[in-house]
Design a protein around this motif. Structure first.
Motif, PDB file in Angstrom:
ATOM      1  N   GLY C 131      35.616  29.331 104.251  1.00 29.19           N
ATOM      2  CA  GLY C 131      35.139  29.952 103.027  1.00 29.19           C
ATOM      3  C   GLY C 131      34.676  31.383 103.224  1.00 29.19           C
ATOM      4  O   GLY C 131      33.918  31.914 102.415  1.00 29.19           O
ATOM      5  N   TRP C 132      35.122  32.007 104.294  1.00 31.41           N
ATOM      6  CA  TRP C 132      34.647  33.358 104.595  1.00 31.41           C
ATOM      7  C   TRP C 132      35.601  34.451 104.134  1.00 31.41           C
ATOM      8  O   TRP C 132      35.213  35.586 104.006  1.00 31.41           O
ATOM      9  N   ILE C 133      36.856  34.096 103.976  1.00 30.62           N
ATOM     10  CA  ILE C 133      37.788  35.091 103.447  1.00 30.62           C
ATOM     11  C   ILE C 133      38.507  34.497 102.250  1.00 30.62           C
ATOM     12  O   ILE C 133      38.543  33.279 102.066  1.00 30.62           O
ATOM     13  N   LYS C 134      39.087  35.380 101.457  1.00 29.46           N
ATOM     14  CA  LYS C 134      39.846  34.927 100.291  1.00 29.46           C
ATOM     15  C   LYS C 134      41.045  35.841 100.114  1.00 29.46           C
ATOM     16  O   LYS C 134      41.078  36.953 100.658  1.00 29.46           O
ATOM     17  N   LEU C 135      41.989  35.350  99.362  1.00 30.31           N
ATOM     18  CA  LEU C 135      43.102  36.200  98.992  1.00 30.31           C
ATOM     19  C   LEU C 135      42.571  37.205  97.986  1.00 30.31           C
ATOM     20  O   LEU C 135      41.816  36.845  97.077  1.00 30.31           O
TER      21      LEU C 135
END
Lengths: 292, 210, 210
Positions: C131-135
């Motif tokens: 849950g630390w990066i996202k598109l």
């Protein structure tokens, strides 16, 4: 294998061979594996033994015969057992049954044992027939014990036959979830390392103290001019130089000395390997002689 | 109409978990499943449950350190007729299984020396496939033969808490019948001088070699 | 220790039969199974059993005229247990995360060019899962590559007010973090707790570029 099929036709070899063909309690005749093994024998992968009414090899047959003596296996009469076996095998041969080799080997061995047992004691060789008989008896006891154990094991309340597990268990499920852990310092440090790893690098070549060959040549020639005595090459080095420079000076001075020697202006001497290297100016006369 | 004292939450949890599980569970697994409870309290709970079920149609049993519920043995007549699920073993296979169980770990050569016949590889395969025996390494003797031992499933299937419960194993041990022939022979020869069969070897060694 | 009145044989039989059955059973089936007993007595037995199990971890329930055992509803959580496993982010994942944090939004190709090594998609998956990066959309260049950015959870987990809290290149250099390090040293540093120099960063510069 002919025997198997003939037996199936009710050709009961055991019928009178021992007069007591009834299966023992541990070996019900309808044991399902008999079929299986007959098939196996037909397929030829078990050619090493031949089944005679469900016996598996001579030891098995012997054990069954021994049990018919209806005594503890420790009390059986080996002689009677041998006779029973030999009778059995003879009958099989009379009936032209094809006997597997190990039955015949056992028969031969038992015949030998029998004759030895009947001979007067003092003519015996080693091992004595009594010892051989004892060994046979011990083997039979062990096989018998395992056969009984197997029967008792199979007679236990078994899961799927007497005892049942829950028919429709819901099942336990453990969903694993990974919690990732890290910290800000790791991020920063990792970034630093990426940058450090990929940054263009500049290489410096450090400026090391050296004495060039030219200056060494000048130095050595000048010093040689002072005296005619032998001098150690170390004496040519600058007295207070730091170690790195000393090393360089030593190398250069050595090359300079070789050069001077080549020119006939000096001679070099060493008493043995690793001994101090000495150098002195070549006398004029010698020098001219050399030149001539 | 039974009138029970209500079981406590631990007992209920153990009961639910063991009922639901499709395989036997160790104390450790139960503990982990119930939220890392003390193993000692798990054991207490199991003992209480076991007692509760002792008189019922379903029992709680321990087999090879793993616990499961199973139907009571005296209910077999109700269940057997429709549910026979047991594969029938050949006599050779039952013998080999017994030899492995009573002598384990044991090599094929040792099995054969007891049985006096070669063991077809199919026999061992059948037992492995049933999940009752497993490879248990190699014996450190020339040739490094593979050795076999029984599994937890074996204990399960035959209703044994541990190998110690194998029928008659103590008697067999005491009678030296689990010792290899050579050993028993030495024993017997030695004993003959003094006097017949004193109850032979006490500490039966299992490192058989024929 | 519960102190039960012993269940009668009918109850035990029902218990064992229902336990072993792989599907729910009707009163008729049970009756046939237990030797054609009166249906009324089967019903009585079931009622008694149901009462007995009412307080336990397993219940006897009737659904559409069929009876079966099932785990008590309040024990359902035991059947499906979520196990959390804490794992430390791998070196590669940490590097990728750091690059995204410093350069966001950034495409995979850009990450790789900064790292100087290929990045497995698994690494990005792990960071997404955490849950630390996202598109963060697509870059409007040929191929329209996906670009990544950090999330608020990222800031939370790492105790950052904003990405501006990350120290800039100059500070990294000052802290010795740009010095090439050998692996053993790296290892040692990795093991250490993060210390002091974190708050050395006030006005983090984001001008980072390889």
């Amino acid at each position: 294998m002919s025997v198997a099929s003939e037996n199936e036709d009710g050709f009961m070899l055991t019928g009178d061979a021992a007069g007591a063909a009834e299966p023992t309690a541990e070996m019900p005749q309808g044991w399902p594996e008999d079929e299986v093994r007959k098939q196996g024998a037909k397929a030829g992968d078990e050619a090493l033994y031949l089944e005679l009414d469900g016996w598996e090899g001579p030891l098995d047959l012997l054990l069954d015969l021994a049990r018919r003596q209806k005594v503890d296996l420790r009390q059986i009469s080996i002689l009677a057992l041998v006779d029973q076996y030999l009778t059995y095998i003879e009958r099989a041969q009379d009936l032209r049954l094809e006997l597997a080799a190990d039955y015949l080997v056992m028969a031969a061995w038992l015949a030998y044992l029998k004759s030895a047992l009947l001979l007067p004691k003092d003519e015996q060789e080693d091992p004595s027939p009594e010892e051989l008989a004892l060994r046979l008896q011990l083997r039979l006891q062990r096989l018998g014990a395992m056969r009984e154990a197997a029967a008792r094991l199979m007679a236990r309340d078994r899961i799927g036959r007497d005892i049942f597990l829950r028919g429709a268990p819901e099942g336990l499920r453990t969903d694993r979830k990974t919690l990732w852990r890290s910290d800000a310092y790791s991020i920063i440090q990792a970034y630093g390392q990426v940058k450090a790893r990929t940054a263009p690098r500049i290489y410096h070549v450090s400026n090391r103290p050296v004495m060039t060959l030219d200056s060494a040549l000048d130095r050595v020639s000048a010093m040689l001019g002072v005296t005619l005595e032998w001098m150690e090459i170390r004496d040519f080095l600058p007295p207070h130089a730091e170690p790195a420079l000393r090393k360089s000076a030593l190398a250069s001075s050595f090359v300079a000395a070789l050069e001077l020697a080549r020119l006939g202006r000096a001679e070099i001497d060493q008493e043995g390997a690793f001994a101090p290297l000495r150098i002195r100016r070549l006398k004029e006369a010698v020098r001219q002689a050399v030149e001539a | 109409m039974t009138d029970d004292t209500a079981p406590d939450e631990l007992e209920r949890g153990l009961e639910a978990t063991l009922f639901a599980s499709d395989e036997p569970l160790t104390v450790e697994q139960l503990s982990a499943h119930l939220g890392d409870l003390e193993k000692s309290s798990i054991r207490e709970g199991l003992a209480a449950l076991q007692e509760h079920y002792a008189k019922r149609g379903v029992h709680l049993v321990e087999r090879g350190k793993r616990w499961h519920f199973e139907t009571a043995a005296d209910m077999a007549h109700l269940l057997r007729r429709e549910k026979e699920q047991v594969r029938r073993l050949s006599r050779a296979a039952t013998e080999v299984l017994a030899i492995i169980a009573y002598h384990e770990p044991v090599s094929r050569a040792e099995i054969e020396s007891i049985r006096g016949v070669q063991t077809s590889s199919g026999t061992l395969d059948v037992l492995m496939e049933a999940g009752w025996i497993k490879l248990a390494g190699r014996r450190e003797v020339p040739g490094r033969p593979v050795i076999y031992a029984t599994t937890n499933d074996f204990l399960d299937h035959f209703g044994l808490e541990s190998r110690r419960d194998l029928p008659g194993i103590d008697e067999l041990k005491a009678a030296g019948l689990l010792d290899p022939v050579d050993e028993a022979f030495e024993e017997a020869m030695g004993a003959q001088d003094c006097e017949a069969d004193e109850d032979a070897s006490e500490d039966a060694e299992e490192d058989a070699e024929s």
